[in-house]
Design an enzyme around this catalytic site. Structure first.
Site, PDB file in Angstrom:
ATOM      1  N   ILE A  30      -9.609  -0.311   3.082  1.00 15.33           N
ATOM      2  CA  ILE A  30     -10.172  -0.113   4.419  1.00 15.33           C
ATOM      3  C   ILE A  30      -9.099  -0.368   5.472  1.00 15.33           C
ATOM      4  O   ILE A  30      -8.550  -1.468   5.559  1.00 15.33           O
ATOM      5  CB  ILE A  30     -11.369  -1.068   4.641  1.00 15.33           C
ATOM      6  CG1 ILE A  30     -12.483  -0.739   3.632  1.00 15.33           C
ATOM      7  CG2 ILE A  30     -11.894  -0.962   6.082  1.00 15.33           C
ATOM      8  CD1 ILE A  30     -13.466  -1.847   3.409  1.00 15.33           C
ATOM      9  N   ASP A  31      -8.814   0.634   6.233  1.00 19.81           N
ATOM     10  CA  ASP A  31      -7.885   0.506   7.350  1.00 19.81           C
ATOM     11  C   ASP A  31      -8.504   1.090   8.624  1.00 19.81           C
ATOM     12  O   ASP A  31      -8.614   0.416   9.654  1.00 19.81           O
ATOM     13  CB  ASP A  31      -6.557   1.204   7.020  1.00 19.81           C
ATOM     14  CG  ASP A  31      -5.496   0.952   8.078  1.00 19.81           C
ATOM     15  OD1 ASP A  31      -5.765   0.197   9.035  1.00 19.81           O
ATOM     16  OD2 ASP A  31      -4.391   1.500   7.978  1.00 19.81           O
ATOM     17  N   SER A  32      -8.927   2.347   8.554  1.00 15.21           N
ATOM     18  CA  SER A  32      -9.411   3.021   9.773  1.00 15.21           C
ATOM     19  C   SER A  32     -10.513   2.238  10.477  1.00 15.21           C
ATOM     20  O   SER A  32     -10.538   2.161  11.710  1.00 15.21           O
ATOM     21  CB  SER A  32      -9.908   4.431   9.436  1.00 15.21           C
ATOM     22  OG  SER A  32      -8.826   5.212   8.980  1.00 15.21           O
ATOM     23  N   ASP A  71       0.850  -1.193   0.000  1.00 19.90           N
ATOM     24  CA  ASP A  71       0.000   0.000   0.000  1.00 19.90           C
ATOM     25  C   ASP A  71       0.891   1.251   0.000  1.00 19.90           C
ATOM     26  O   ASP A  71       1.789   1.373   0.844  1.00 19.90           O
ATOM     27  CB  ASP A  71      -0.863  -0.057   1.281  1.00 19.90           C
ATOM     28  CG  ASP A  71      -2.005   0.928   1.283  1.00 19.90           C
ATOM     29  OD1 ASP A  71      -2.449   1.322   0.192  1.00 19.90           O
ATOM     30  OD2 ASP A  71      -2.460   1.289   2.395  1.00 19.90           O
ATOM     31  N   HIS A  72       0.649   2.165  -0.924  1.00 19.54           N
ATOM     32  CA  HIS A  72       1.363   3.462  -0.973  1.00 19.54           C
ATOM     33  C   HIS A  72       2.893   3.324  -1.015  1.00 19.54           C
ATOM     34  O   HIS A  72       3.596   3.906  -0.169  1.00 19.54           O
ATOM     35  CB  HIS A  72       0.973   4.342   0.225  1.00 19.54           C
ATOM     36  CG  HIS A  72      -0.455   4.770   0.200  1.00 19.54           C
ATOM     37  ND1 HIS A  72      -0.930   5.731  -0.659  1.00 19.54           N
ATOM     38  CD2 HIS A  72      -1.528   4.347   0.918  1.00 19.54           C
ATOM     39  CE1 HIS A  72      -2.237   5.883  -0.465  1.00 19.54           C
ATOM     40  NE2 HIS A  72      -2.628   5.051   0.480  1.00 19.54           N
ATOM     41  N   HIS A 122      -9.173   4.666  -2.390  1.00 18.78           N
ATOM     42  CA  HIS A 122      -8.502   4.715  -1.084  1.00 18.78           C
ATOM     43  C   HIS A 122      -9.391   5.486  -0.119  1.00 18.78           C
ATOM     44  O   HIS A 122     -10.393   6.081  -0.508  1.00 18.78           O
ATOM     45  CB  HIS A 122      -7.152   5.442  -1.216  1.00 18.78           C
ATOM     46  CG  HIS A 122      -6.087   4.588  -1.802  1.00 18.78           C
ATOM     47  ND1 HIS A 122      -5.010   4.150  -1.077  1.00 18.78           N
ATOM     48  CD2 HIS A 122      -5.948   4.058  -3.041  1.00 18.78           C
ATOM     49  CE1 HIS A 122      -4.243   3.405  -1.854  1.00 18.78           C
ATOM     50  NE2 HIS A 122      -4.783   3.320  -3.051  1.00 18.78           N
ATOM     51  N   GLY A 123      -8.997   5.479   1.145  1.00 18.18           N
ATOM     52  CA  GLY A 123      -9.686   6.314   2.129  1.00 18.18           C
ATOM     53  C   GLY A 123     -11.174   6.016   2.207  1.00 18.18           C
ATOM     54  O   GLY A 123     -11.998   6.916   2.304  1.00 18.18           O
ATOM     55  N   ALA A 124     -11.518   4.727   2.177  1.00 22.01           N
ATOM     56  CA  ALA A 124     -12.923   4.362   2.020  1.00 22.01           C
ATOM     57  C   ALA A 124     -13.539   3.743   3.275  1.00 22.01           C
ATOM     58  O   ALA A 124     -14.507   2.999   3.195  1.00 22.01           O
ATOM     59  CB  ALA A 124     -13.065   3.414   0.833  1.00 22.01           C
ATOM     60  N   SER A 125     -12.990   4.072   4.429  1.00 21.06           N
ATOM     61  CA  SER A 125     -13.650   3.614   5.656  1.00 21.06           C
ATOM     62  C   SER A 125     -14.909   4.448   5.905  1.00 21.06           C
ATOM     63  O   SER A 125     -14.954   5.633   5.570  1.00 21.06           O
ATOM     64  CB  SER A 125     -12.708   3.755   6.863  1.00 21.06           C
ATOM     65  OG  SER A 125     -11.826   2.650   6.922  1.00 21.06           O
TER      66      SER A 125
HETATM   67  P1  13P Z   1      -9.108   4.570   5.477  1.00 20.26           P
HETATM   68  O1  13P Z   1      -8.271   5.452   6.339  1.00 20.26           O
HETATM   69  O2  13P Z   1     -10.360   5.286   5.053  1.00 20.26           O
HETATM   70  O3  13P Z   1      -9.412   3.255   6.094  1.00 20.26           O
HETATM   71  O4  13P Z   1      -8.283   4.293   4.122  1.00 20.26           O
HETATM   72  C1  13P Z   1      -7.291   3.307   4.083  1.00 20.26           C
HETATM   73  C2  13P Z   1      -6.489   3.363   2.827  1.00 20.26           C
HETATM   74  O5  13P Z   1      -6.790   4.023   1.872  1.00 20.26           O
HETATM   75  C3  13P Z   1      -5.265   2.545   2.813  1.00 20.26           C
HETATM   76  O6  13P Z   1      -4.523   2.767   1.649  1.00 20.26           O
HETATM   77  O1  G3H Z   2      -3.457   4.747   3.579  1.00 19.23           O
HETATM   78  C1  G3H Z   2      -2.901   4.516   4.630  1.00 19.23           C
HETATM   79  C2  G3H Z   2      -3.208   3.339   5.472  1.00 19.23           C
HETATM   80  O2  G3H Z   2      -4.261   3.618   6.344  1.00 19.23           O
HETATM   81  C3  G3H Z   2      -1.981   2.859   6.169  1.00 19.23           C
HETATM   82  O3  G3H Z   2      -1.699   3.670   7.240  1.00 19.23           O
HETATM   83  O4  G3H Z   2       0.689   4.201   6.827  1.00 19.23           O
HETATM   84  O5  G3H Z   2      -0.308   4.446   9.120  1.00 19.23           O
HETATM   85  O6  G3H Z   2       0.083   2.172   8.155  1.00 19.23           O
HETATM   86  P1  G3H Z   2      -0.195   3.620   7.884  1.00 19.23           P
HETATM   87 ZN    ZN Z   3      -4.596   4.755   0.897  1.00 22.09          ZN
END
Ligand code: 13P
Ligand code: G3H
Ligand code: ZN
Length: 311
Positions: free
Chosen positions: A257-259, A82-83, A213-216
């Site tokens: 989804i991470d958050s 990721d990223h 991305h950012g889809a929580s």
């Molecule tokens: P959230 O912070 O919305 O879960 O997004 C996670 C994400 O985009 C990880 O790359």
């Molecule tokens: O897009 C980012 C993810 O939520 C990962 O977060 O870089 O803090 O592990 P992190």
């Molecule tokens: Zn992301």
């Protein structure tokens, strides 16, 4: 089953009008929770690791945790970076067993983004690995990069064909109003996504997998549990689930989804510790944290992604 790339997953998701959940993993409990939920619902999944996760848990631990998940289930699993901020981190994950990497040059000038994305795609494809890149920038925090709300930029649809053709990447993350973290919209602000941009991008790239991305959704249940158990989260507003479901029905094949996982884990641990202030065995409170992460993932598969039964 060995790790798979996302190629087949995305093809089926595109045709079937659903999306694959890309869940961030940082430790064993999170890997287990996601895998168990997906296995029970027979859903394919992407397990993704950020640079921060690799720093926290170390590459080898993460790869072996995911290997253990593969032994525990027969659902299709892709392991994704990721990223990835530069060619080197992408190379390290490609060489180190990942089946998919994201090169994120979204903050760079357009030509620079193209140059490195192309370099990553050539290296990755040679090794049978697929590549995601990004056009447009999201607000929020990921690793050490902070993009203030208001400084984000939407994807420009007129760039996407040129970008994809010249880089050879396999999927494209676009910015349509989602953002990283738990505080996506200001209090009183109406959450909105630019579906017009998504539609224009998909028209220009027929059949091509798009990533959000950012889809929580920042599920209120877990924010409430956190706050009822000594936490202090204010005005956490996420992406409405009906909007994500709408996106999943379209060209969006991967939803990150991470958050929401972090909230579930924290809610379970806080609730446990408040109920049992005498406990100090991590297996006790992590069991409850893991159970909420599993619940979150099951909810996503059923409500947002539509990937139940697609394994
Ligand atoms: P959230 O912070 O919305 O879960 O997004 C996670 C994400 O985009 C990880 O790359
Ligand atoms: O897009 C980012 C993810 O939520 C990962 O977060 O870089 O803090 O592990 P992190
Ligand atoms: Zn992301």
């Amino acid at each position: 089953m060995p790790l798979v790339t996302t190629t087949e997953m995305f093809k089926k998701a595109y045709e079937g009008g659903y999306a694959i959940g890309a869940f961030n993993v940082n430790n064993m409990e999170i890997v287990q929770a996601i895998t168990e939920a997906a296995n029970e619902l027979r859903s394919p999944i992407i397990l993704q690791c950020s640079a921060g996760a690799r720093k926290y848990a170390k590459h080898a631990y993460l790869v072996h945790l995911v290997q253990a998940a593969l032994e525990d289930t027969d659902i299709p699993i892709a392991l994704h970076l990721d990223h990835g901020a530069d060619f080197e981190i992408c190379k390290s994950c490609i060489d180190g067993g990942f089946t998919s990497v994201m090169y994120d040059g979204s903050a760079l000038p357009y030509e620079e983004n193209i140059k490195i994305a192309k370099q990553v795609a050539e290296y990755a494809h040679d090794k049978g690995v697929v590549v995601e890149a990004e056009l447009g920038t999201l607000a929020g925090i990921e690793d050490d990069v902070v993009v203030e709300h208001g400084a984000e930029s939407y994807t420009q649809p007129e760039q996407v064909e040129d970008f994809v053709t010249r880089t050879g990447v396999d999927s494209l993350a676009i910015a349509i109003g989602t953002s990283h973290g738990a505080y996506k919209f200001k209090p009183g602000q109406k959450p909105q996504l630019r579906f017009d941009i998504l539609d224009e991008v998909s028209k220009r790239l027929p059949g091509f997998p798009i990533v959000l991305h950012g889809a929580s959704s920042v599920l209120p249940k877990y924010v409430d549990i956190i706050n009822a158990n000594g936490g202090k989260m204010e005005d956490a507003i996420g992406i409405p689930e009906d909007m994500l479901r709408q996106a999943a029905r379209s060209a969006v094949c991967k939803i990150n989804i991470d958050s929401d996982l972090r909230l579930g884990l924290t809610a379970g641990i806080r609730e446990h510790m408040m109920a049992h202030p005498d406990h100090f065995d991590p297996r006790q409170y992590l069991t409850d944290g893991r159970a909420y992460v599993k619940e979150v993932v099951a909810h996503k598969i059923k409500t947002v992604l539509g990937s139940e039964g697609k394994a």
